[in-house]
Design a protein around this motif. Structure first.
Motif, PDB file in Angstrom:
ATOM      1  N   ILE A  27       0.661  -2.298  -5.265  1.00 26.12           N
ATOM      2  CA  ILE A  27       1.135  -2.785  -4.118  1.00 26.12           C
ATOM      3  C   ILE A  27       1.670  -1.191  -3.486  1.00 26.12           C
ATOM      4  O   ILE A  27       1.678  -0.155  -4.400  1.00 26.12           O
ATOM      5  N   ILE A  28       2.013  -1.304  -2.427  1.00 20.06           N
ATOM      6  CA  ILE A  28       2.598  -0.116  -1.623  1.00 20.06           C
ATOM      7  C   ILE A  28       4.142   0.050  -1.740  1.00 20.06           C
ATOM      8  O   ILE A  28       4.893  -1.038  -1.556  1.00 20.06           O
ATOM      9  N   VAL A  29       4.479   1.177  -2.419  1.00 15.49           N
ATOM     10  CA  VAL A  29       6.050   1.224  -2.491  1.00 15.49           C
ATOM     11  C   VAL A  29       6.694   2.430  -1.736  1.00 15.49           C
ATOM     12  O   VAL A  29       5.884   3.476  -1.847  1.00 15.49           O
ATOM     13  N   ALA A  30       7.374   2.434  -0.652  1.00 13.05           N
ATOM     14  CA  ALA A  30       8.220   3.490  -0.320  1.00 13.05           C
ATOM     15  C   ALA A  30       9.430   3.704  -0.956  1.00 13.05           C
ATOM     16  O   ALA A  30      10.122   2.667  -1.265  1.00 13.05           O
ATOM     17  N   VAL A  31       9.906   5.082  -0.950  1.00  8.33           N
ATOM     18  CA  VAL A  31      11.076   5.103  -1.812  1.00  8.33           C
ATOM     19  C   VAL A  31      11.934   5.590  -0.576  1.00  8.33           C
ATOM     20  O   VAL A  31      11.904   6.804   0.069  1.00  8.33           O
ATOM     21  N   MET A  32      12.909   4.674  -0.040  1.00  7.06           N
ATOM     22  CA  MET A  32      13.869   5.199   1.103  1.00  7.06           C
ATOM     23  C   MET A  32      14.765   3.896   0.772  1.00  7.06           C
ATOM     24  O   MET A  32      14.535   2.827   0.382  1.00  7.06           O
ATOM     25  N   SER A  33      16.025   4.174   1.750  1.00  2.00           N
ATOM     26  CA  SER A  33      17.030   2.842   1.811  1.00  2.00           C
ATOM     27  C   SER A  33      16.558   2.204   3.012  1.00  2.00           C
ATOM     28  O   SER A  33      15.979   2.390   3.912  1.00  2.00           O
TER      29      SER A  33
END
Lengths: 600, 377
Positions: free
Chosen positions: A204-210
């Motif tokens: 899956i696609i994971v973004a690291v952000m709040s």
């Protein structure tokens, strides 16, 4: 003279301990001795130990002499062509097994480059310093040790395609993942153990952000669009079993729709799903309280039956029904018999589990988290190319845990997904980080994995570039649906009239002694009273003797068993637990006399 | 201005008034002073515990919660003569339980004038320490043929203790039951038995016994440590014995203090114990870096001492004194309390909290306390 011990038993002495041990080892390598014989000379205490016992753990190593491993290119070629096997190498003395005793005298090189003339052995692969589960962690050598073992532990709880013949099995409490995938970022162990045939996660696609504070403290924000498309969806299977037990006196349980005169008969509505044989149809949609297998048992006490129930059969209802909060679809029905020849019915119930708030997901780096919110796809941030992440992961999970492998997997996964190839991330032998970055750069992406992203709600560009990549995520077997519990009213215990305990019994959540103290400390006396009034009762008390009176419902009046009909009786409200305590005090032959006083 | 202050004399404690006085700016009109004092008075009133506030429970929670963080560390003294002192949670439990025998008794002995400046401090300290015969023995030998035991003494130790061998022989003669003759030579004591039957056996028994004979110093004091505190010397001792300590005239009897609650009670009375409880608990909390408002501890100390004698917070102490049968029964050994209450025909007036929680009545605390009184015409 040096003492020789065989399996820790003294067998004799020898003059030349080193030669003796050398001979054992070389004869073992030549195949004259079994491969599990190990020998070692301990210089400090001047003892030779020879071990042949079963049950020792041994591990294979490549033999090295003069800084050169016995294994050659030729061996490897032959292995590739399937001309020789592992056991041939063992027979040739290229690979041998060492136990903990012999290992004391061995100097094992971790990698071939490390070899010196001092070394006696070489690891077959650096991967062999960790276990099977741990070697599934990609880029494990970049992670903190603790996270490595946590990552390994998490993988054991992952839902996947655990066995191919699941449809014929009656496994207890298992789940199957819909659309499981083989990881893009894989390790040697994935290939070796045919992970492709029983995968347990999805790329899956994971973004690291709040995201609006919804992913604080390991919480995970998930994309509703992805959920709708089947991300992390699973089926939960649960078998139910009913048997026709035999009792003394030739009586037997009967699986059928119970008669109306059976003791404890439910409503017609509850039995509506059952067929003529008292067993539910496959594919019936059921909810809590619905009977799955109708059953009735013979009366419990036969002797007492003769006296009171001369007419009716008074069989007991003992049907199998879905418990509180359960639901699902009947998947599979089996009719068979048990080892004693009694009729046995097994029903497997299935329930589709769509990811929801409270379900647990994890990457392979001990970075587990719980879904905190499901965001509509249109509100999820997107990249310049229009990619929306499936999951938004909090950046605060990284620095303190030092799981660099997590970041590298994301980066490698992105590269692999874009190039359409799998990336090898075996511990210590993974593809080069720099090469992966270069490939990414060549494709026109930033080599650090960041991308410009836009707010999904306002469409504004984020000031910071967001680290976004592809990762292999696992859904863990801990799902809220199996754990949620709440209660306003519900069953109470017979003895104390207080709420039952535990989720299985639809029990109350205990307000304990320390919690009670907090109410007192706050001075909220009325709240305290209300909270503890779950078992309140109104009892008649005799003003004269101070004992509990008796209420006669037929005449609607109370009387005192001690002072008689005309005694003055007042009703008092108290906790049932206190009334019980009064009874218990009476059982101590102590007279607890209540002196009543006006409230005002 | 002082008139204004006088007006608040009965409303605000003197110490606070004093503080206000010191912190007043140089030029301050009377009206302003009055305004300040009025504000101070308001603040002071607001800091009172309200009627019906369950101070005991709040205190218990306030001590109990940080208490869970306390470790079992024992505190170490720097220096050669190290004392291992019970501190941390075990010490707190010891104090609140009001134990008769405590882990490590300790005294702080303040000295009178010439000694407090450091005169003969080492020697003084050493003389306090309890010494037994074995401290002075260098060697014991038994001559089987002569039926004689020879003890050679450690001369340097004798010197520190200011003792001679004949003095020791005399003490030994007193300390041992009759049947032996003592002779002294230079640093050597010879002992011969006078009884005839089995003299050798007696001698061997004596050998072990003689080591335990008390020679000098104060009983119970195992270690001493002279410490400089400010500009005076104080002797810190391991082991507590105030009564014997006070026999020495170099001791300042007004300032000697022990951490043994029972000893303090016996000699200085219950008020002193109250202060020792507060001091000792604060000392432990300080070393653990835990900050608890002193009033919580003062409340505990008050509770432990309010009956006039020291009582621990357990079923033998303050819980025993509770007037309510149900309250006592709710805390350990319930059957015992119920049976005894039945024997004496005790009445529970349900005046306190726990009893009312049991019956599920309004507890007489906080909002449960006030009632409405109306006058009928």
């Amino acid at each position: 003279m040096t003492e020789v011990y065989l399996d820790n038993k003294f067998v004799g002495t020898i003059k030349n301990p080193e030669d003796f041990v050398d001979r054992i080892v070389s004869e073992r390598r030549m195949g004259k001795l079994p491969i599990t014989v190990n020998a070692a000379y301990n210089k400090e205490i001047d003892e030779v130990k020879v071990e042949i016992a079963s049950g020792r753990s041994v591990r294979p190593l490549i033999v090295v002499k003069d800084g050169k491993p016995y294994i050659t290119e030729k061996h490897i070629d032959q292995l590739k062509k399937n001309e020789i096997t592992w056991s041939d190498l063992v027979k040739q003395g290229v690979i041998e097994y060492l136990d903990c005793t012999e290992e004391e005298n061995a100097l094992v090189a971790f990698k071939e480059e490390d070899l010196t003339t001092e070394h006696t052995h070489l690891e077959i692969s650096p991967l062999s310093i960790v276990g099977i589960a741990t070697s599934f962690v990609p880029f494990g050598n970049y992670n903190h040790g603790v996270r490595l073992s946590q990552g390994a532990k998490n993988q054991k709880q992952a839902i996947g395609f655990y066995i191919a013949n699941y449809y014929t099995r009656m496994d207890m409490d298992v789940s199957l993942l819909h659309y499981p995938q083989y990881p893009i970022v894989k390790t040697l162990m994935h290939d070796t153990l045919d992970y492709e045939k029983h995968p347990s996660g999805q790329n899956i696609i994971v973004a690291v952000m709040s995201y609006q504070g919804y992913n604080m403290e390991d919480a995970i924000v998930i994309n509703k669009g992805s959920v709708d498309r089947g991300l992390a969806r699973s089926t939960y299977y649960r078998p139910m079993i009913a048997e026709e037990l035999r009792y003394s006196g030739g009586l037997i349980d009967e699986i059928s729709i119970p008669d109306k005169d059976v003791k404890g008969f439910r409503t017609e509505h509850d039995y509506r799903m059952l067929g003529e044989d008292g067993i539910i149809h496959p594919e019936a949609v059921i909810a809590e309280g619905d009977v799955i297998i109708g059953k009735s048992s013979p009366p419990r006490f036969l002797s007492s039956m003769d006296e009171y129930n001369l007419t009716s059969s008074s069989r007991r209802e003992s049907s199998l029904a879905l418990k509180h909060g359960e639901r699902g679809v009947v998947d599979f029905v089996v009719l068979t018999e048990n080892s004693e020849g009694n009729r046995l019915v097994q029903v497997r119930v299935r329930d589709q589990r769509i990811p929801e708030i409270g379900d647990k997901l994890t990457s392979r780096h001990g970075q587990k988290g719980v879904i905190s919110i499901v965001i509509p796809e249109e509100n999820i941030p997107f990249t310049a190319s229009g990619i929306r992440p499936d999951i938004i992961f909090s950046p605060h999970g990284i620095p303190s845990r030092m799981t660099m492998g997590h970041l590298l997997e994301s980066l490698a996964g992105k590269t692999g997904a874009l190039l359409g190839r799998r990336i090898d991330s075996t511990m210590f032998e993974s593809e080069n980080e720099e090469d992966i970055k270069k490939e990414l750069l060549e494709m026109g992406f930033a080599e650090n994995g960041t991308e410009t992203m836009y707010n999904g709600i306002t469409g504004e560009r984020y000031m910071a570039r967001i680290f976004i990549g592809e990762m292999y995520y696992l859904k863990l077997k801990h799902m809220v649906a199996n754990k949620v519990h709440s209660r306003a009213r519900g069953p109470i215990q017979l003895l104390t009239r207080q709420p039952t305990e535990g989720r299985a019994n639809e029990g109350g959540l205990r307000l304990g002694e320390m919690e009670k103290d907090t109410f007192i400390a706050h001075g909220t006396a009325l709240v305290l009273k209300e909270r503890f009034s779950a078992d309140n009762t109104i009892v008649p008390v005799c003003e004269q003797c101070g004992m509990l009176g008796i209420y006669d419902a037929r005449r609607d009046r109370s009387f005192c068993a001690v002072c008689g009909e005309d005694a003055e009786i007042s009703t008092v409200e108290m906790s049932y637990a206190f009334k019980l305590m009064l009874d218990e005090i009476k059982s101590l032959a102590v007279y607890p006399k209540l002196k009543l006083e006006g409230k005002y | 201005m002082s008139d204004i202050f006088k007006g608040y004399k009965d409303l605000i404690p003197e110490s606070i008034l004093e503080e206000v006085k010191i912190n007043l700016p140089d030029k301050c009109s009377d009206a302003k002073v009055k305004k300040i004092l009025e504000k101070v008075y308001q603040e002071y009133r607001q800091s009172f515990a309200e009627p019906g506030e369950s101070v005991g429970l709040v205190g218990a929670e306030s001590i109990g919660e940080p208490g869970t963080q306390m470790t079992l560390n024992t505190f170490h003294f720097a220096g050669v003569s190290e004392l291992n002192v019970t501190t941390g949670l075990p010490r707190i439990i010891e104090i609140f339980d009001g134990r008769k025998t405590i882990g490590t008794g300790m005294m702080e002995v303040y000295l009178k004038k010439p000694y407090s400046e450091g005169k003969d401090i080492k020697k003084l300290a050493e003389s306090i320490k309890e010494s037994k015969m074995e401290d002075f023995i260098q060697e014991i030998s038994i001559n089987i043929t002569n039926l004689q035991m020879t003890i050679s003494l450690n001369k340097s130790k004798l010197e520190i203790a200011n003792l001679k061998e004949d003095k020791i022989a005399k003490i030994l003669e007193k300390g041992i039951k009759k049947g032996f003759k003592f002779k002294t030579k230079d640093g050597i004591i010879e002992i011969t038995p006078t009884s005839k039957d089995e003299p050798l056996n007696e001698i061997y028994k004596l050998k072990e016994k003689i080591k335990d004979v008390y020679i000098s110093g104060i009983k119970g004091i195992t270690q001493v440590l002279p410490v400089k505190r400010g500009n005076e010397y104080v002797i810190v001792t391991a082991g507590s014995n105030i009564k014997d300590m006070l026999k020495h005239d170099f001791v300042d009897p007004e300032r000697i203090i022990s951490n043994d609650l029972y000893e303090m009670e016996k000699i200085f009375g219950v008020e002193a114990v109250r202060q020792v409880i507060i001091n000792e608990v604060l000392k432990v909390l300080d070393t653990q870096g835990i900050n608890i408002d002193i009033r919580h501890i003062m409340l505990v100390a008050d509770t432990m001492t309010m009956s006039g004698t020291l009582m621990g917070i357990n079923r033998y102490g303050i819980v025993k004194e509770k007037p309510s049968v149900l309250a006592r029964a709710s805390f350990e050994t319930p059957v015992k309390h119920i049976i005894n209450a039945a024997l004496t025909g005790e009445v529970d007036y349900l005046n306190s909290v726990i009893e009312n929680v049991m019956i599920n009545q309004l507890v007489p605390v906080g909002t449960g306390l006030p009632g409405l009184v109306t006058k009928t015409k």
